[in-house]
Design a protein around this motif. Structure first.
Motif, PDB file in Angstrom:
ATOM      1  N   GLY A 187      66.183  74.715  24.923  1.00  0.00           N
ATOM      2  CA  GLY A 187      64.572  75.491  25.484  1.00  0.00           C
ATOM      3  C   GLY A 187      63.621  74.285  25.932  1.00  0.00           C
ATOM      4  O   GLY A 187      63.109  75.710  26.103  1.00  0.00           O
ATOM      5  N   SER A 188      64.280  74.070  26.926  1.00  0.00           N
ATOM      6  CA  SER A 188      63.634  72.680  27.995  1.00  0.00           C
ATOM      7  C   SER A 188      63.412  73.996  29.336  1.00  0.00           C
ATOM      8  O   SER A 188      63.930  74.738  29.122  1.00  0.00           O
ATOM      9  CB  SER A 188      63.527  71.785  28.342  1.00  0.00           C
ATOM     10  N   ALA A 189      62.266  73.405  29.609  1.00  0.00           N
ATOM     11  CA  ALA A 189      61.925  74.133  30.628  1.00  0.00           C
ATOM     12  C   ALA A 189      63.297  73.904  32.176  1.00  0.00           C
ATOM     13  O   ALA A 189      63.156  74.889  32.865  1.00  0.00           O
ATOM     14  CB  ALA A 189      60.351  73.762  31.397  1.00  0.00           C
ATOM     15  N   THR A 190      63.718  73.114  32.306  1.00  0.00           N
ATOM     16  CA  THR A 190      64.502  72.952  33.045  1.00  0.00           C
ATOM     17  C   THR A 190      66.292  72.685  32.428  1.00  0.00           C
ATOM     18  O   THR A 190      67.392  72.569  32.739  1.00  0.00           O
ATOM     19  CB  THR A 190      65.096  71.699  33.506  1.00  0.00           C
ATOM     20  N   GLU A 191      66.650  73.449  30.930  1.00  0.00           N
ATOM     21  CA  GLU A 191      67.795  74.028  30.356  1.00  0.00           C
ATOM     22  C   GLU A 191      69.312  74.670  31.502  1.00  0.00           C
ATOM     23  O   GLU A 191      70.097  74.030  31.335  1.00  0.00           O
ATOM     24  CB  GLU A 191      67.822  74.935  29.512  1.00  0.00           C
ATOM     25  N   ALA A 192      68.630  75.584  32.285  1.00  0.00           N
ATOM     26  CA  ALA A 192      70.000  76.070  33.390  1.00  0.00           C
ATOM     27  C   ALA A 192      69.860  75.016  34.304  1.00  0.00           C
ATOM     28  O   ALA A 192      71.556  75.146  34.355  1.00  0.00           O
ATOM     29  CB  ALA A 192      68.710  77.084  34.047  1.00  0.00           C
ATOM     30  N   ASP A 194      74.472  70.757  35.292  1.00  0.00           N
ATOM     31  CA  ASP A 194      74.797  69.464  35.019  1.00  0.00           C
ATOM     32  C   ASP A 194      76.248  69.387  34.136  1.00  0.00           C
ATOM     33  O   ASP A 194      77.408  68.831  34.259  1.00  0.00           O
ATOM     34  CB  ASP A 194      74.149  67.935  34.725  1.00  0.00           C
ATOM     35  N   PHE A 195      75.740  69.860  32.983  1.00  0.00           N
ATOM     36  CA  PHE A 195      77.196  69.772  31.670  1.00  0.00           C
ATOM     37  C   PHE A 195      78.434  70.446  32.258  1.00  0.00           C
ATOM     38  O   PHE A 195      79.631  69.404  31.841  1.00  0.00           O
ATOM     39  CB  PHE A 195      77.128  70.579  30.568  1.00  0.00           C
ATOM     40  N   GLY A 196      78.206  71.694  32.563  1.00  0.00           N
ATOM     41  CA  GLY A 196      79.660  71.896  33.504  1.00  0.00           C
ATOM     42  C   GLY A 196      80.299  71.178  34.009  1.00  0.00           C
ATOM     43  O   GLY A 196      81.326  71.218  34.699  1.00  0.00           O
ATOM     44  N   ALA A 226      81.732  67.965  32.510  1.00  0.00           N
ATOM     45  CA  ALA A 226      82.601  68.716  32.145  1.00  0.00           C
ATOM     46  C   ALA A 226      84.193  68.791  33.022  1.00  0.00           C
ATOM     47  O   ALA A 226      85.162  68.300  32.744  1.00  0.00           O
ATOM     48  CB  ALA A 226      82.613  69.750  30.996  1.00  0.00           C
ATOM     49  N   THR A 227      83.798  69.370  34.021  1.00  0.00           N
ATOM     50  CA  THR A 227      85.225  69.268  34.875  1.00  0.00           C
ATOM     51  C   THR A 227      85.501  68.316  34.866  1.00  0.00           C
ATOM     52  O   THR A 227      87.014  68.464  35.915  1.00  0.00           O
ATOM     53  CB  THR A 227      84.358  69.928  36.187  1.00  0.00           C
ATOM     54  N   ALA A 228      85.055  66.985  35.647  1.00  0.00           N
ATOM     55  CA  ALA A 228      85.191  65.554  35.623  1.00  0.00           C
ATOM     56  C   ALA A 228      85.841  65.106  34.591  1.00  0.00           C
ATOM     57  O   ALA A 228      86.943  64.570  35.349  1.00  0.00           O
ATOM     58  CB  ALA A 228      84.077  65.559  36.412  1.00  0.00           C
ATOM     59  N   CYS A 229      85.571  65.587  33.804  1.00  0.00           N
ATOM     60  CA  CYS A 229      86.354  64.746  32.599  1.00  0.00           C
ATOM     61  C   CYS A 229      87.407  65.136  32.220  1.00  0.00           C
ATOM     62  O   CYS A 229      88.596  64.602  32.602  1.00  0.00           O
ATOM     63  CB  CYS A 229      85.653  64.937  31.053  1.00  0.00           C
ATOM     64  N   GLY A 231      82.849  72.336  27.064  1.00  0.00           N
ATOM     65  CA  GLY A 231      83.714  71.310  27.426  1.00  0.00           C
ATOM     66  C   GLY A 231      84.014  70.039  26.373  1.00  0.00           C
ATOM     67  O   GLY A 231      84.135  69.041  26.692  1.00  0.00           O
ATOM     68  N   ALA A 232      82.462  69.920  25.444  1.00  0.00           N
ATOM     69  CA  ALA A 232      82.261  68.907  24.367  1.00  0.00           C
ATOM     70  C   ALA A 232      83.658  68.780  24.027  1.00  0.00           C
ATOM     71  O   ALA A 232      84.358  69.054  23.517  1.00  0.00           O
ATOM     72  CB  ALA A 232      81.208  68.151  23.958  1.00  0.00           C
ATOM     73  N   ASP A 233      84.287  66.999  23.873  1.00  0.00           N
ATOM     74  CA  ASP A 233      85.460  66.666  22.540  1.00  0.00           C
ATOM     75  C   ASP A 233      83.968  66.115  21.262  1.00  0.00           C
ATOM     76  O   ASP A 233      84.894  66.635  20.458  1.00  0.00           O
ATOM     77  CB  ASP A 233      86.042  65.603  22.415  1.00  0.00           C
ATOM     78  N   ILE A 234      82.769  65.444  21.291  1.00  0.00           N
ATOM     79  CA  ILE A 234      82.060  65.659  19.974  1.00  0.00           C
ATOM     80  C   ILE A 234      81.273  65.965  20.782  1.00  0.00           C
ATOM     81  O   ILE A 234      80.078  65.671  21.869  1.00  0.00           O
ATOM     82  CB  ILE A 234      81.881  63.540  20.098  1.00  0.00           C
ATOM     83  N   VAL A 235      80.274  66.459  19.402  1.00  0.00           N
ATOM     84  CA  VAL A 235      79.338  66.967  19.952  1.00  0.00           C
ATOM     85  C   VAL A 235      77.911  65.908  18.587  1.00  0.00           C
ATOM     86  O   VAL A 235      78.204  66.224  17.545  1.00  0.00           O
ATOM     87  CB  VAL A 235      79.213  68.437  19.172  1.00  0.00           C
ATOM     88  N   LYS A 236      77.421  65.329  19.084  1.00  0.00           N
ATOM     89  CA  LYS A 236      75.847  64.794  18.883  1.00  0.00           C
ATOM     90  C   LYS A 236      74.193  65.598  18.521  1.00  0.00           C
ATOM     91  O   LYS A 236      74.291  66.093  19.035  1.00  0.00           O
ATOM     92  CB  LYS A 236      75.932  64.132  19.250  1.00  0.00           C
TER      93      LYS A 236
END
Length: 280
Positions: A138-143, A148-150, A153-156, A194-199
């Motif tokens: 919901g933030s202005a930089t969500e995209a 970055d998440f992707g 996750a690929t590197a992980c 790709g998250a294994d754990i979600v907080k």
């Protein structure tokens, strides 16, 4: 033993060997996940707030808090890469290390705009058992944060590194950051990427937490948030309700290290999250 049974076992063994020969990614991630929580339950103490909010404690006090919460039964601490390197010599025992890769401060134009300040390779170099990222939906930089998440996750996946995603509903398009439907959506996005754990945050009504758990295919951890002097809903009660709802554990930061007795808080929470474990 029948021929079919022998063949099935041989095939299973071959898949295990194949996994190891392709870099041991499957084995490496399993080993790291076991160090994070051998019984499938997790009690983490995030201490990355010194970037977003300012100093947590003096250098000596910080090291003492880390040693105390590790000895009291925390499964992992979460810090940035520079802080992790500075903790050399602090006895962690069985407490794991999670290196946080996201950052922002309140001095910038948008505190919700998280950016990457580290890599999975940094976590590998530091001997981390997992890395974590922060995304504000919901933030202005969500995209940009999702992109970055992707990437992380690929590197992980390449390094066999568990990924923890701290996901929150924060920004101009969010009417209620504790809406259970919104929380269910963002935790599902974390799993899908790709998250294994979600907080994430607990919903307003803790009764809705079981719905979040049922919709989340990864290990779901509940945050504690800042302490409210007018709120008599304690951390131990939160832990009990979270575990009863099926959550995999908690990630409690400031309500641990800001307490006069951080070790006592962790010990009480560990008794709920790991009731069958021997006190450390």
């Amino acid at each position: 033993m029948s021929t079919s049974t022998a063949q099935t076992r041989a095939n299973l063994g071959r898949r295990d060997v194949d996994a190891e020969q392709t870099g041991g990614v499957g084995f490496g991630k399993r080993r790291r996940m076991e160090r994070l929580g051998a019984d499938g339950r997790f009690l983490f103490v995030p201490m990355d707030h010194s970037v977003s909010d300012g100093p947590i404690a003096t250098v000596r006090q910080f090291r003492r808090i880390v040693a105390d919460v590790a000895d009291a039964g925390a499964d992992a601490i979460i810090v940035h890469k520079g802080r992790a390197a500075s903790l050399a010599g602090v006895p962690l025992g069985r407490c794991a290390l999670i290196v946080h890769l996201s950052a922002s401060t309140g001095h910038g134009p948008d505190a919700n705009a998280k950016v990457l300040v580290g890599t999975v390779e940094d976590g590998v170099r530091l001997g981390a058992d997992a890395v974590s990222i922060h995304v504000n939906f919901g933030s202005a930089t969500e995209a940009e944060q999702l992109r970055d998440f992707g990437t992380v996750a690929t590197a992980c996946a390449r390094f066999g590194m568990p990924l923890m995603a701290m996901v929150y509903a924060r920004g101009p398009k969010i009417a209620d950051p504790f809406d259970p439907d919104v929380l269910a959506h963002i935790t599902n996005v974390a799993v899908d990427l790709g998250a294994d754990i979600v907080k994430t945050s607990p919903p307003h009504a803790i009764d809705n937490l079981s719905m979040l758990v049922q919709h989340c295919a990864a290990h779901l951890l509940i945050s504690g948030g800042p302490r409210n002097e007018d709120d008599d809903y304690g951390l131990v009660q939160l832990a009990q309700d979270a575990i009863a709802a099926g959550a995999a554990g908690l990630a409690i930061g400031r309500r641990v290290w800001a307490d006069p007795d951080p070790a006592g808080v962790v010990r009480a929470l560990a008794g709920v999250v790991h009731p069958a474990s021997t006190p450390r």
